[in-house]
Design a protein around this motif. Sequence first.
Motif, short mmCIF file in Angstrom:
data_model
loop_
_atom_site.label_atom_id
_atom_site.label_comp_id
_atom_site.label_asym_id
_atom_site.label_seq_id
_atom_site.Cartn_x
_atom_site.Cartn_y
_atom_site.Cartn_z
N GLN A 294 1.44 4.05 -2.96
CA GLN A 294 1.20 5.47 -2.66
C GLN A 294 2.37 6.33 -3.14
OE1 GLN A 294 -1.54 7.19 -1.25
NE2 GLN A 294 -1.55 6.69 0.92
N TYR B 92 -3.72 1.33 7.96
CA TYR B 92 -3.55 0.42 6.83
C TYR B 92 -4.88 -0.18 6.33
CZ TYR B 92 1.22 0.52 8.77
OH TYR B 92 2.44 0.90 9.28
N GLY B 93 -6.01 0.29 6.90
CA GLY B 93 -7.29 -0.24 6.45
C GLY B 93 -7.51 -1.68 6.85
N ASP C 34 -6.86 -0.67 -2.32
CA ASP C 34 -7.32 0.67 -2.68
C ASP C 34 -6.45 1.32 -3.76
OD1 ASP C 34 -9.42 0.69 -0.74
OD2 ASP C 34 -7.91 1.02 0.80
N LEU C 35 -5.34 0.67 -4.10
CA LEU C 35 -4.38 1.33 -5.00
C LEU C 35 -4.09 0.59 -6.29
CD1 LEU C 35 -2.40 2.50 -2.00
CD2 LEU C 35 -2.93 4.04 -3.89
N THR D 139 1.97 2.93 -11.76
CA THR D 139 0.83 2.30 -11.09
C THR D 139 1.19 0.86 -10.72
OG1 THR D 139 -0.11 1.62 -13.19
CG2 THR D 139 -0.85 3.73 -12.31
N ARG E 159 0.84 -1.21 0.00
CA ARG E 159 0.00 0.00 0.00
C ARG E 159 0.86 1.26 0.00
NH1 ARG E 159 -5.38 1.13 2.79
NH2 ARG E 159 -5.23 2.97 4.09
#
Lengths: 373, 373
Positions: free
Chosen positions: B23, B331-332, B45-46, B31, B19
């Motif tokens: 970022q 970190y979700g 999420d990424l 990406t 993650r």
Amino acid sequence: MSKVQVENIGIFGGGQLGRMLAQAALPLNLTCTFFEAGIDCPSKDLGAVFDSTQANALQDFIDSADVFTLEFENTSLTDADALLTQKALYPPRVALATAQNRLSEKALFDQLAIPVAPYQRVESEADLRQAAVSMGLPLVVKTASGGYDGKGQFVVREEAQVSQAWQELGAAKLLIAEAFVPFVREVSIIAVRGQDGEVRTWPLTENHHHHGILSHSIVPAPNSTDLQPIAQDYITRLLNHLNYVGVLTLELFVTPEGLFANEMAPRVHNSGHWSIEGAVCSQFENHMRAVAGLPLGSTELISPCMMVNIIGQHPARDAVLKLAGAHLHFYGKEERVGRKLGHVTLIPTQGNTLEALSSALADILPEPLALKG
Amino acid sequence: MSKVQVENIGIFGGGQLGRMLAQAALPLNLTCTFFEAGIDCPSKDLGAVFDSTQANALQDFIDSADVFTLEFENTSLTDADALLTQKALYPPRVALATAQNRLSEKALFDQLAIPVAPYQRVESEADLRQAAVSMGLPLVVKTASGGYDGKGQFVVREEAQVSQAWQELGAAKLLIAEAFVPFVREVSIIAVRGQDGEVRTWPLTENHHHHGILSHSIVPAPNSTDLQPIAQDYITRLLNHLNYVGVLTLELFVTPEGLFANEMAPRVHNSGHWSIEGAVCSQFENHMRAVAGLPLGSTELISPCMMVNIIGQHPARDAVLKLAGAHLHFYGKEERVGRKLGHVTLIPTQGNTLEALSSALADILPEPLALKG
């Protein structure tokens, strides 16, 4: 205490501002969704994008998040109204509506005793001719709504241009004529207001434009010690009057007669991009904190710095990355003349002064704009 | 110059390290995709997550990116081999294989004259008994591969425990017995090597553990001026010998006889999380730069700082965010005993010293671990 504490924030717009808002939000366990015309936008790497050109997309977007904000100041008020029957929007609708109309904006500045250059409402060529007589030339004519980055503007320098100005802009029906301000420079003040009414302000930024587009910003604005409290007072009046939540930007002209408000943007702003590396808490993180109802972060400056826009063409990435103290932010966008593709924040290091960094970067950027003087 | 310059990087693993790598990569127009058991992971999420428990997922993952790296040091060598017939992996396979086996790792340290505590290979209870005699007690027994965060370890303090140690760990078939090092403290050195062989090193970090899990790190490690060049020399030997590309971490014990290498991690490391705010270029950005073949960024320290892990339970988010100088990274992840859920980096501000921040944070964290002394 909840188990994961993840909330979803819906953002009207999916450009680079949305991308950087979502980047700042993620470490706080805040995820984002976006509402944008076409889903191939800079924010797409950070959350679902709902295509605003499709039927039902608005309701799907509304269903996708807990609370809403915007990164696009021409967000449709009709869409905002549909949202507001169901969920909360920060900043408030009134701030959005006011910022979308230069006449409403100027009226608000007047109401709050924030100085502005003389202006007049223009609804016909006759109005415009009268304004030229009463305010004198040159005169800056703008559409009341819809313009940005120098578009929708005309500078009338001699009387003979009045007809031409009306021909170019009159279709908008409502214009504003502003007296030409012999300003020395443009600065902007950015502030954030929390849901509890707390206000925090970043240092004044000095902005340099080229062909109507922001070229670079310097922080703190040189010789701004006396201006900071005045600008801070003006933006605080706006924030409190509007019961604002989130980041607000106020552009100001520095003139021999003092600070004149130019316009406000009800969102994070290009002239605040430096705050990602240059402030303890960036405009992006603080905006998301405010929207989520969290405490605000410190707007303290870490180091004097400079932000330079990348416009039209990507520079050689390697060359930028070799500069110690240059922080590169690409937006994942296709090249196009006049388009903002990214920015670079310059922070002095032990090996590089800000001047040295700025000079080195000017040699690297394919289109250095005003940076090379 | 390409039009958008976006490359895709595939990452083995999809935890918080992935993650944070993603970022850091995004602003460089890089990406990421991920390969993880189950797609509900902190990296989701990424970028797209390919579920490693599904057939064909490996090939889909390989097809998804241009170049590959890892955030999980137990990445399957079989998977790496499948990848390597098609595309590049950084760091190199040999670094991964070596780090996955404590005996290979020690042999490499020996080969490069990097001091380690006395150790012996153990393949039977008799081996272990002999090691206890020849090296003395206490003896630290570990599985040669697979252990982390204090798991797969047994400290034999008296001879009677030899059988018990073998019973607990012997199923692994290959163990290592290490002489107990009366170390004063643990430090780690993190460095990055580019594809052109350039090496850059961050300042030594002092690490504090609690129940075998990193609790907090202090940068720079106090009284480390003399140790920095030695640690830097050791890690540079490893990087060059392995023809390494990316970030490598070396954990070291500070003992009365000098620095002893404990183990290496072929990846970004928990003890380097402070570098997001505390260094000019973070371990995450520099790792991605190296993997993408870009120039390395400056590892210069911006400010002395401290990183504190959030373990097991989320703290009240508001309370952390109210601390000026506390940078929160969740970190979700769902709460679970002993699980790393996030970290906080403390950077002194005009209003808060590092000591004041640390003390305030200790009062906020639900499980302050070793922070409260």
